[in-house]
Enzyme design. Structure first.
Site, PDB file in Angstrom:
ATOM      1  CD1 TRP A  11      10.727  -2.033  -2.095  1.00 21.50           C
ATOM      2  CD2 TRP A  11       9.280  -2.329  -4.116  1.00 21.50           C
ATOM      3  NE1 TRP A  11       9.239  -2.291  -2.016  1.00 21.50           N
ATOM      4  CE2 TRP A  11       8.462  -2.517  -3.015  1.00 21.50           C
ATOM      5  CE3 TRP A  11       9.687  -2.157  -5.482  1.00 21.50           C
ATOM      6  CZ2 TRP A  11       7.449  -2.894  -3.590  1.00 21.50           C
ATOM      7  CZ3 TRP A  11       8.208  -2.678  -6.399  1.00 21.50           C
ATOM      8  CH2 TRP A  11       6.898  -2.797  -4.769  1.00 21.50           C
ATOM      9  CG  ASP A  19      13.702   3.509  -4.797  1.00 16.54           C
ATOM     10  OD1 ASP A  19      12.636   4.822  -4.510  1.00 16.54           O
ATOM     11  OD2 ASP A  19      13.071   2.656  -4.589  1.00 16.54           O
ATOM     12  CE  LYS A  59       5.763   3.514  -0.903  1.00 15.12           C
ATOM     13  NZ  LYS A  59       4.773   2.249  -0.353  1.00 15.12           N
TER      14      LYS A  59
HETATM   15  N1  PMP Z   1      10.998   1.744  -4.150  1.00 13.30           N
HETATM   16  C1  PMP Z   1      10.237   1.706  -3.139  1.00 13.30           C
HETATM   17  C2  PMP Z   1      11.360   1.328  -1.953  1.00 13.30           C
HETATM   18  C3  PMP Z   1       9.327   1.414  -2.427  1.00 13.30           C
HETATM   19  O1  PMP Z   1       9.062   1.264  -1.325  1.00 13.30           O
HETATM   20  C4  PMP Z   1       8.317   0.983  -3.430  1.00 13.30           C
HETATM   21  C5  PMP Z   1       6.297   0.606  -2.938  1.00 13.30           C
HETATM   22  N2  PMP Z   1       6.409   0.094  -2.403  1.00 13.30           N
HETATM   23  C6  PMP Z   1       8.323   0.635  -4.631  1.00 13.30           C
HETATM   24  C7  PMP Z   1       9.788   1.168  -5.693  1.00 13.30           C
HETATM   25  C8  PMP Z   1       7.385   1.006  -5.828  1.00 13.30           C
HETATM   26  O2  PMP Z   1       6.247   1.875  -6.137  1.00 13.30           O
HETATM   27  P1  PMP Z   1       5.150   2.241  -7.250  1.00 13.30           P
HETATM   28  O3  PMP Z   1       4.798   1.265  -7.064  1.00 13.30           O
HETATM   29  O4  PMP Z   1       5.241   3.960  -6.790  1.00 13.30           O
HETATM   30  O5  PMP Z   1       5.718   1.363  -8.159  1.00 13.30           O
END
Ligand code: PMP
Length: 358
Positions: A100, A169, A193
């Site tokens: 991510w 994030d 989450k």
């Molecule tokens: N950052 C992290 C740490 C994540 O775990 C995730 C999704 N699993 C995301 C970003 C992406 O999130 P989204 O699907 O809400 O764009």
């Protein structure tokens, strides 16, 4: 109905209390004869929900008065673009500790030079850097980290100390622990989450940092627009925010973030202890000091045994355990709403699966 234990990585388990409350008022919200989904977002009734969610977040995160809570759509992925679009001047720094953060940095590259600090990629991102090992070049507009690496199952325990604005994030561990949320200039987190269903993304941004935001950004992508309009520039995702408010109410009723944190630590220990006493039958992916309390990742000796583990687990009502498609293996996501009992059942299953297949 079968008793199911849900270890989904996201969208993830929600508190039963919140779901039941939503169910009971789905058709008739507070005697209005309509659902919360069917009324104007400018109505007093919806506004109460909206501002209650904001004030609950502020209080649970113990945020300073001058921090703004904003609600966006577009998930954490949209924040990967919005952060550099609004705040990157010439250069910014990204600490890469997993997939991510890589995605966040790649997106930022469209907007300027990115000073990338990659950590332990060659070890499958199994550790987290010490804040002392980072560089804090003051040419950067901000420093970006990912507090919990959902895919690899690692988590920052000590955060960077930096004169640079710190952007984080927190999608997969917000409100899971009682940290100093004021140490960050901007926090973003998709709700799906720890906070509620998908559809809303929470941003906490300090006023002093918000003042640096570029003013020539399209309004739907501008933190300043959303701050001025209290996240009502356009129709907000009313049902997601309503559910968020119910989840926050549940956190309060559980005794707040420190009680949640204590339970999360117990839950994680149950699973890590099962890994550690297995004599190598289960192989934890994260180095011990970087182990996440939210995503417990491990492998078995070979693919076939992992497939069998997942199959037998599902038969036993343990669902959502396959690792992320990029890394495979097993991942138990044990966010706030996953009960302690689910971790006890999984730890007992791990012990018995090991006995059966050794
Ligand atoms: N950052 C992290 C740490 C994540 O775990 C995730 C999704 N699993 C995301 C970003 C992406 O999130 P989204 O699907 O809400 O764009």
């Amino acid at each position: 109905m079968k008793n199911v234990h849900n270890f989904s990585a996201g969208p993830a388990a929600l508190p039963r209390q919140a779901l039941e409350k939503a169910q009971s008022s789905l058709l008739n919200y507070e005697e209005s004869q309509v659902s919360i989904m069917e009324m104007s977002h400018r109505s007093k009734t919806y506004e109460n929900v909206h501002f209650q969610a904001i004030s609950r977040l502020k209080s649970l995160m113990k945020l300073d008065e001058d921090t703004h809570i904003l609600f966006f759509q577009g998930g954490a992925n949209l924040q990967f673009s919005m952060v550099p679009m609004n705040f990157l001047n010439n250069q910014s720094s990204y600490v890469l500790t997993g997939v991510w953060s890589e995605k966040a940095a790649n997106e930022a590259k469209r907007f300027g030079t990115i000073d990338v600090q990659t950590h332990a990629k060659e070890n499958g991102y199994s550790t987290i850097p010490s804040p002392d090992d980072l560089s804090y070049d003051d040419r950067n507009s901000y420093l970006h980290i990912t507090s919990n690496n959902t895919i690899y199952g690692t988590q920052w325990k000590k955060f960077p100390y930096s004169k640079l604005p710190l952007v984080c994030d927190m999608s997969s561990d917000i409100l899971s622990r009682d940290i100093d949320y004021n140490a960050f200039d901007l926090i973003y987190a998709g709700a799906q989450k720890n906070l509620g269903p998908a559809g809303v993304t929470i941003v906490a941004v300090k006023d002093s940092f918000l003042k640096n935001a570029h003013s020539d950004v399209a309004p739907m992508l501008s933190y300043q627009t959303f701050s001025k309009s209290q996240s009502m520039y356009n129709t907000p995702p009313v049902f997601s925010i309503y559910m968020l408010n119910l989840v926050l109410e549940w956190i309060e009723s559980e005794g707040g973030v420190s009680s949640i944190e204590a339970r999360n630590e117990k839950k994680a220990s149950l699973l890590y202890d099962a890994i550690d006493r297995s004599e190598g039958f289960y192989r934890g992916h994260a180095e011990k000091e970087a182990r996440s309390t939210m995503n417990v990742t491990f492998n078995l000796q070979h693919d076939d045994l992992e497939k069998l583990f997942l199959q037998e687990a599902e038969e036993a009502g343990l669902i959502g355990l396959p690792g992320h498609r990029l890394v495979g293996g097993i991942r138990a996501s044990i966010y706030n709403a996953v009960p302690l009992e689910s971790c006890e059942v999984l730890a007992a299953f791990m012990d018995s699966f090991k006995r059966k297949h050794t």
